[in-house]
Design an enzyme around this catalytic site. Sequence first.
Site, PDB file in Angstrom:
ATOM      1  NE  ARG A 113       8.429  -7.484   7.529  1.00 22.70           N
ATOM      2  CZ  ARG A 113       8.892  -8.599   7.033  1.00 22.70           C
ATOM      3  NH1 ARG A 113      10.025  -8.979   7.549  1.00 22.70           N
ATOM      4  NH2 ARG A 113       8.359  -9.101   6.304  1.00 22.70           N
ATOM      5  CG  HIS A 153      -6.776  -1.604   4.170  1.00 24.10           C
ATOM      6  ND1 HIS A 153      -5.823  -1.616   3.323  1.00 24.10           N
ATOM      7  CD2 HIS A 153      -5.872  -1.081   5.463  1.00 24.10           C
ATOM      8  CE1 HIS A 153      -4.569  -1.646   3.726  1.00 24.10           C
ATOM      9  NE2 HIS A 153      -4.600  -0.982   5.023  1.00 24.10           N
ATOM     10  CB  SER A 179       3.913  -8.273   5.253  1.00 21.54           C
ATOM     11  OG  SER A 179       4.152  -6.865   5.529  1.00 21.54           O
ATOM     12  CB  THR A 238      -0.971   0.007   1.210  1.00 21.90           C
ATOM     13  OG1 THR A 238      -1.508  -1.192   1.319  1.00 21.90           O
ATOM     14  CG2 THR A 238      -1.953   1.021   1.063  1.00 21.90           C
ATOM     15  NE  ARG A 268       4.169  -8.535  -0.231  1.00 23.93           N
ATOM     16  CZ  ARG A 268       4.926  -8.176   0.929  1.00 23.93           C
ATOM     17  NH1 ARG A 268       4.222  -7.385   1.817  1.00 23.93           N
ATOM     18  NH2 ARG A 268       6.153  -8.361   0.930  1.00 23.93           N
TER      19      ARG A 268
END
Length: 329
Positions: free
Chosen positions: A295, A141, A171, A79, A163
């Site tokens: 991350r 979302h 994640s 995102t 994804r």
Amino acid sequence: MTPSQPSQAKYLREDDISQKCRDLLPSLPHEKGWISPSLYQYQGLWVAPKLLNGILACQEHFRAQETDVLLITAPKSGTTWLKAILFCLPNRAKYSGSMQQHPLLTQSPHDLVPFLELKLYFGQEIPNLTSLPPPRLFATHLPYQSLPQSVKDSGCKLVYLCRNPKDTFVSLWHFANKLRSKTTSGIPLAECLDAFCRGVSPFGPYWDHVQGYYKASLEMPERVQFLRYEDMIEDPQVHVKRLADFLGCPFGEQELRDGTVDGIVRMCSFDSMSMLEVNKSGKLSTGQETESYFRKGEVGDWVNYMSVEMGERVDRVVQEKMDGSGLKL
């Protein structure tokens, strides 16, 4: 608020919600939450009480315009990256001669392309969005079935990014534990995996989320662009150009010659974005630290955290739930 929780983030609170939301909660199925104490099932999706509050307000009050663009993802599907790209495309002429002053250098993509239910309608005050110049860029979302009716009725554009489910899960697990670490202990991966495979994950089930927008993209290709994270990572220039075409702001011949596409790809890359001070030390309106959104972003990172058997379990569940959709992930 207890002394051990002096700055409890807004998304963790279950008391600061509207009476409408409070009255609805007892009638909804609920499970243990990943980040907040509980997740409640509303219109087929699982969501925390504070976010349900934002969803109800968004569904009731948001009025889509024909020129709006909505970026839609399941959580932790790329995102932040796509928000940055989405902001750059229609605004590129405005900042082409002054890249040193580009908003992405000092503002989070989450502020430049704000979430509807997670930011704009997150509090008790209903925002006035009518004065924003077109194209208005928003994110959500929400699964397709829960979008505000005005979005479905308008001609606004929807950009959906999916994804690989295993990378999405890992994640999301990391993200949940990073946020939980401020107030409580983390959740074991195996426990989260069980919930994910039952469909009990924030804004899940994952497979329903993806299939809803894939079906919409087949039925309304002029309005819904369906993208895969892995394809964009492999060839970002091609997909940035396709996205510009879809949004109605295609690159001109001069831009293609002078490297404008490459410049946008570089500016919005994980390495570039994660090094900016605003993305290392800033905070969002919900109380979340911006560095929580950066991350790794690597394709196939799930193998470093899940066993082969765990990966096969996710594959089996997703394949079964998506059988007949024509979509392969």
